[in-house]
Design a protein around this motif. Sequence first.
Motif, PDB file in Angstrom:
ATOM      1  N   VAL A   1       6.823  -1.752   5.266  1.00 17.73           N
ATOM      2  CA  VAL A   1       7.729  -0.862   5.991  1.00 17.73           C
ATOM      3  C   VAL A   1       6.990   0.219   6.784  1.00 17.73           C
ATOM      4  CG1 VAL A   1       9.545   0.876   5.725  1.00 17.73           C
ATOM      5  CG2 VAL A   1       9.634  -1.256   4.400  1.00 17.73           C
ATOM      6  N   LYS A   2       5.971   0.836   6.184  1.00 14.70           N
ATOM      7  CA  LYS A   2       5.315   1.986   6.822  1.00 14.70           C
ATOM      8  C   LYS A   2       4.659   1.641   8.168  1.00 14.70           C
ATOM      9  CE  LYS A   2       5.825   5.388   3.708  1.00 14.70           C
ATOM     10  NZ  LYS A   2       6.257   6.771   3.970  1.00 14.70           N
TER      11      LYS A   2
ATOM     12  N   TRP B   1       7.435   1.124  10.690  1.00 12.96           N
ATOM     13  CA  TRP B   1       8.046   2.401  11.059  1.00 12.96           C
ATOM     14  C   TRP B   1       7.148   3.189  12.009  1.00 12.96           C
ATOM     15  CZ3 TRP B   1      12.014   5.147  12.000  1.00 12.96           C
ATOM     16  CH2 TRP B   1      11.916   6.545  12.082  1.00 12.96           C
ATOM     17  N   LYS B   2       5.839   3.157  11.740  1.00 15.02           N
ATOM     18  CA  LYS B   2       4.899   3.871  12.601  1.00 15.02           C
ATOM     19  C   LYS B   2       5.007   3.362  14.034  1.00 15.02           C
ATOM     20  CE  LYS B   2       1.199   6.625  13.047  1.00 15.02           C
ATOM     21  NZ  LYS B   2       1.156   8.041  12.622  1.00 15.02           N
TER      22      LYS B   2
ATOM     23  N   PHE C   1       7.527   1.613  15.421  1.00 15.82           N
ATOM     24  CA  PHE C   1       8.875   1.866  15.950  1.00 15.82           C
ATOM     25  C   PHE C   1       9.037   3.336  16.340  1.00 15.82           C
ATOM     26  CE2 PHE C   1      13.327   3.116  15.352  1.00 15.82           C
ATOM     27  CZ  PHE C   1      13.959   2.214  16.202  1.00 15.82           C
ATOM     28  N   ASN C   2       8.553   4.220  15.492  1.00 15.57           N
ATOM     29  CA  ASN C   2       8.679   5.653  15.739  1.00 15.57           C
ATOM     30  C   ASN C   2       7.930   6.067  17.007  1.00 15.57           C
ATOM     31  OD1 ASN C   2       9.286   8.415  15.240  1.00 15.57           O
ATOM     32  ND2 ASN C   2       7.307   8.685  14.268  1.00 15.57           N
TER      33      ASN C   2
ATOM     34  N   ALA D   1      -0.358   1.735  14.140  1.00 14.28           N
ATOM     35  CA  ALA D   1       0.327   1.046  13.045  1.00 14.28           C
ATOM     36  C   ALA D   1      -0.663   0.232  12.214  1.00 14.28           C
ATOM     37  CB  ALA D   1       1.426   0.144  13.604  1.00 14.28           C
TER      38      ALA D   1
END
Length: 267
Positions: A211-212, A215-216, A218-219, A241
Amino acid sequence: MSELHTPRQKISALIITYNEMGYIEKCIDSVSFADEIIVVDSFSTDGTYEYLQKRDKVNVIQNPFENFTAQKSFALRQASNDWILFLDADEVVNTKLQEEIVETVNNPKACEAYWFYRKFMFQNTKLNFSGWQTDKNHRLFRKSKARFTDKKIVHETLEVDGNSCILKEKLTHFCYKNYEDYKGKMLHYGRLKAKEAFYKEKHFNYLFMIVKPFWKFFNHYILRLGFLDGKKGIIICYLNALGVLERYRELKRLEKKNQLTYYLVMP
């Protein structure tokens, strides 16, 4: 001689290096206004150390690299002046920022430390988004009023006894020289972040490893508008990422190594 070259308050410019040819030349040129320039090199193999030995006004010292906080703390102890300008080897102080720095340290009402916002450069092109819009770092401070906390070994944090202010002019950060160079930095940072987490007794988690990093990306690419940087944005966001993914890979390796050591020493 202009006031820029004869500041009433003396400044020590500090830099740490490891294999920084292609970056360090511009950095050294941009801090030539400082009263002393101290570079702590981690035994570079690309000619960085030899280059620095030939530069006028540069005092280069070799010291084994343990982590960023330890290396910067070592460099700080070498400075003879109270006002410190601490740069990364891929950062450049433009003329207007030089003038602002000199004016600031000579202001009787100066704060104890100053944040710098940074302008990120992808090779020689400005990177406008990709998560870096609000990035700022302490780069100018009084040695007598600040220290690097030992709670972090990467993305080191300055603890300031007093007020922190923000300079108007931005520091130029040449973050991306080429793909392999930036990838190597992100993987290195990821492994150091894993060690930091391991020392704090944080445990590996498969869900976080999936997930991390997602998320990195995507963010930074979607929410922080990296897509507006075009191909540059995709590359930067992907490699950032990848650094997060490497953090969890390394944390997993460290835990396995620790478990193996434990079982081997068990009676």
